[in-house]
Design a protein around this motif. Structure first.
Motif, short mmCIF file in Angstrom:
data_model
loop_
_atom_site.label_atom_id
_atom_site.label_comp_id
_atom_site.label_asym_id
_atom_site.label_seq_id
_atom_site.Cartn_x
_atom_site.Cartn_y
_atom_site.Cartn_z
N ARG A 194 -11.11 6.43 -5.63
CA ARG A 194 -10.33 6.79 -6.81
C ARG A 194 -9.34 5.70 -7.17
N ILE A 195 -8.72 5.08 -6.16
CA ILE A 195 -7.78 3.99 -6.42
C ILE A 195 -8.51 2.82 -7.07
N HIS A 196 -9.64 2.45 -6.49
CA HIS A 196 -10.44 1.35 -7.03
C HIS A 196 -10.86 1.61 -8.47
N ASP A 197 -11.36 2.82 -8.72
CA ASP A 197 -11.84 3.14 -10.07
C ASP A 197 -10.70 3.11 -11.08
N SER A 198 -9.54 3.60 -10.68
CA SER A 198 -8.38 3.57 -11.57
C SER A 198 -7.95 2.13 -11.84
N TYR A 199 -7.91 1.34 -10.78
CA TYR A 199 -7.53 -0.08 -10.91
C TYR A 199 -8.48 -0.81 -11.86
N ARG A 200 -9.77 -0.67 -11.63
CA ARG A 200 -10.75 -1.41 -12.43
C ARG A 200 -10.77 -0.95 -13.88
N ALA A 201 -10.64 0.35 -14.09
CA ALA A 201 -10.64 0.85 -15.46
C ALA A 201 -9.45 0.31 -16.24
N PHE A 202 -8.30 0.28 -15.58
CA PHE A 202 -7.12 -0.24 -16.25
C PHE A 202 -7.24 -1.74 -16.47
N LYS A 225 -2.97 -2.65 6.28
CA LYS A 225 -4.39 -2.33 6.08
C LYS A 225 -5.01 -1.66 7.30
N GLY A 226 -4.43 -1.87 8.48
CA GLY A 226 -4.93 -1.20 9.67
C GLY A 226 -4.65 0.29 9.66
N LYS A 227 -3.63 0.72 8.94
CA LYS A 227 -3.28 2.14 8.86
C LYS A 227 -3.92 2.80 7.64
N ALA A 228 -3.90 2.07 6.53
CA ALA A 228 -4.45 2.59 5.27
C ALA A 228 -5.09 1.43 4.53
N PRO A 229 -6.37 1.18 4.76
CA PRO A 229 -7.03 0.01 4.16
C PRO A 229 -6.84 -0.10 2.66
N ALA A 230 -6.83 1.04 1.96
CA ALA A 230 -6.72 1.01 0.50
C ALA A 230 -5.34 0.55 0.03
N ALA A 231 -4.38 0.43 0.94
CA ALA A 231 -3.05 -0.07 0.56
C ALA A 231 -3.13 -1.47 -0.02
N GLN A 232 -4.18 -2.20 0.33
CA GLN A 232 -4.33 -3.57 -0.15
C GLN A 232 -4.47 -3.64 -1.67
N PHE A 233 -5.00 -2.59 -2.29
CA PHE A 233 -5.11 -2.58 -3.75
C PHE A 233 -3.76 -2.73 -4.44
N PHE A 234 -2.70 -2.28 -3.77
CA PHE A 234 -1.39 -2.25 -4.40
C PHE A 234 -0.57 -3.51 -4.14
N ALA A 235 -1.09 -4.42 -3.34
CA ALA A 235 -0.39 -5.68 -3.09
C ALA A 235 -0.99 -6.79 -3.93
N GLU A 261 0.25 9.02 -2.99
CA GLU A 261 -0.72 9.91 -2.34
C GLU A 261 -1.28 9.26 -1.08
N LEU A 262 -1.52 7.97 -1.13
CA LEU A 262 -2.04 7.25 0.03
C LEU A 262 -1.04 7.27 1.18
N TYR A 263 0.24 7.20 0.87
CA TYR A 263 1.27 7.15 1.91
C TYR A 263 1.76 8.51 2.36
N ASP A 264 1.37 9.57 1.68
CA ASP A 264 1.84 10.92 2.02
C ASP A 264 1.65 11.28 3.49
N PRO A 265 0.50 10.98 4.11
CA PRO A 265 0.33 11.37 5.51
C PRO A 265 1.31 10.69 6.46
N PHE A 266 1.98 9.65 6.01
CA PHE A 266 2.88 8.90 6.88
C PHE A 266 4.35 9.27 6.66
N GLY A 267 4.59 10.20 5.75
CA GLY A 267 5.95 10.67 5.53
C GLY A 267 6.84 9.66 4.82
N VAL A 268 6.24 8.83 3.97
CA VAL A 268 7.04 7.86 3.21
C VAL A 268 6.68 7.93 1.73
N ASP A 269 7.68 7.65 0.91
CA ASP A 269 7.48 7.47 -0.52
C ASP A 269 7.52 5.99 -0.83
N VAL A 270 6.98 5.59 -1.99
CA VAL A 270 6.94 4.17 -2.32
C VAL A 270 7.29 3.97 -3.79
#
Length: 367
Positions: free
Chosen positions: A333-341, A105-115, A141-150
């Motif tokens: 966008r992540i939040h809205d997608s999560y909540r809508a689903f 979360k210190g690098k990408a706070p929105a990563a918490q939505f996926f845990a 998309e969130l991890y793209d700037p860090f050069g990793v896939d998930v």
């Protein structure tokens, strides 16, 4: 390819302009090329459930690729500390990692939505959102700037509420407690007066036993029994409002993945998808037996969290999640997608899963 066959192929290709020979040679060389990867985890080596997932992944990939891709698994602290898995994969120290996204979360706070999202979707619902609702694309998309896939690589199912060294009879009893709880749940507890301490799983038992922390959550009975947490705390609480599941992640260095031939890429993806379901299956199969052992053999006191604790946790959770959604345009966008689903799947599960549970166990009570 045998030498005779290869020679014939070359001769035929020379006559036709050379293209077929080049293709045959390239394909043969690519098929014979081998890759040796390192996989670092945030868990103790070979730990039940979550720690076994990466081991199964390595075995599957080795078998499916006939040894062309081998993966050596390192537990937390063996190659890098448990909380440095993301950096190790991003920087190429290891080609792959297995962890949980709320640790970053210190690098990408929105990563918490996926845990794990407090009072959010369970494992079945999360898998549906990630694989069929656009969630996994947003995660990448969130991890793209860090050069990793998930990829998703396991789920815990609904967790327990935690171990406490004092009885919790109301929300007032939380004030001043020192507790290990990561992610959004930890932020919620902090707003309820708890001092949150973050630490890898391997440090929990000694910290609880020594009094460095007063309470902790880990995963559930299967893993809690393996850690011996019943020897360090008196009360075991449910439900796990803070983590209706934790989705575990396989993070992969983009350059390392791109270097794999297409068939090895497919093997890796398929093996991770297998592990994703297998980890959840193992927890589902083992948790109840472990809980019975804790209660019947070790005298653990199982308690339900008080209603005012759950009510206040739900209220603060709504605020914490809303604030996280404002971190960035992508977080929104992540939040809205999560909540809508979640809204859609809850509507359906109300008349399917929940209605069935109520019909199956009409007299069931958890009080």
């Amino acid at each position: 390819m045998k030498l005779r066959t290869l020679t014939t192929a070359i001769a035929m290709t020379v006559a036709s302009g050379g293209l077929v020979a080049v293709s045959a040679l390239d394909n043969t060389a690519q098929a014979q090329e081998t890759f040796e990867w390192k996989l670092v985890t945030s868990w103790p080596k070979n730990f039940p459930g979550v720690g076994q997932g990466p081991e199964r992944l390595a075995r599957l990939v080795d078998e499916m690729s006939d040894g062309r891709l081998t993966i050596e698994v390192f537990g937390a602290g063996q190659l890098v500390p448990g909380f440095e898995v993301f950096d190790a994969v991003s920087e190429g120290t290891a080609e792959m990692g297995h962890s949980a996204s709320y640790y970053w979360k210190g690098k990408a706070p929105a990563a918490q939505f996926f845990a794990a999202v407090p009072f959010g979707m369970n494992a079945q619902e999360m898998n549906a959102w990630l694989h069929y609702g656009g969630g996994l694309e947003l995660w990448n998309e969130l991890y793209d700037p860090f050069g990793v896939d998930v990829l998703t690589a396991g789920a815990s199912g609904v967790q327990m509420g935690g171990w406490y060294n004092k009885e919790i009879t109301s929300v007032d009893d939380l004030d001043g407690l020192k507790m290990r709880m990561p992610g959004l749940g930890g932020e919620v507890m902090q707003r309820m007066g708890v001092a949150i301490v973050n630490m890898p799983g391997g440090e929990i038992f000694t910290s609880l036993q020594s009094g460095a922390i007063d309470a902790t959550e880990w995963i559930g009975p299967y893993n809690d029994l393996a850690f011996g947490l019943h020897q360090a705390a008196d009360y075991y609480y449910y439900p796990g409002w803070h983590e209706p599941t934790v989705m575990f992640e396989a993070i992969i260095n983009e350059e390392a993945y791109a270097a794999l031939p297409a068939d090895l890429q497919a093997i890796l993806r398929t093996a991770v998808r297998d592990v994703n379901q297998d980890v959840l299956d193992e927890y589902t199969a083992r948790n109840n037996d472990a809980l019975e052992t804790l209660i019947n053999e070790h005298g653990v006191e199982l308690r339900r969290l008080p209603d005012d604790v759950l009510a206040q946790a739900k209220e603060h959770s709504a605020d914490v999640v809303a604030e996280l959604a404002e971190e960035s345009e992508l977080a929104t966008r992540i939040h809205d997608s999560y909540r809508a689903f979640q809204d859609k799947v809850v509507n359906y599960h109300t008349i399917s899963e929940q209605a069935y549970y109520n019909a199956r166990n009409p007299d069931a009570s958890t009080d």
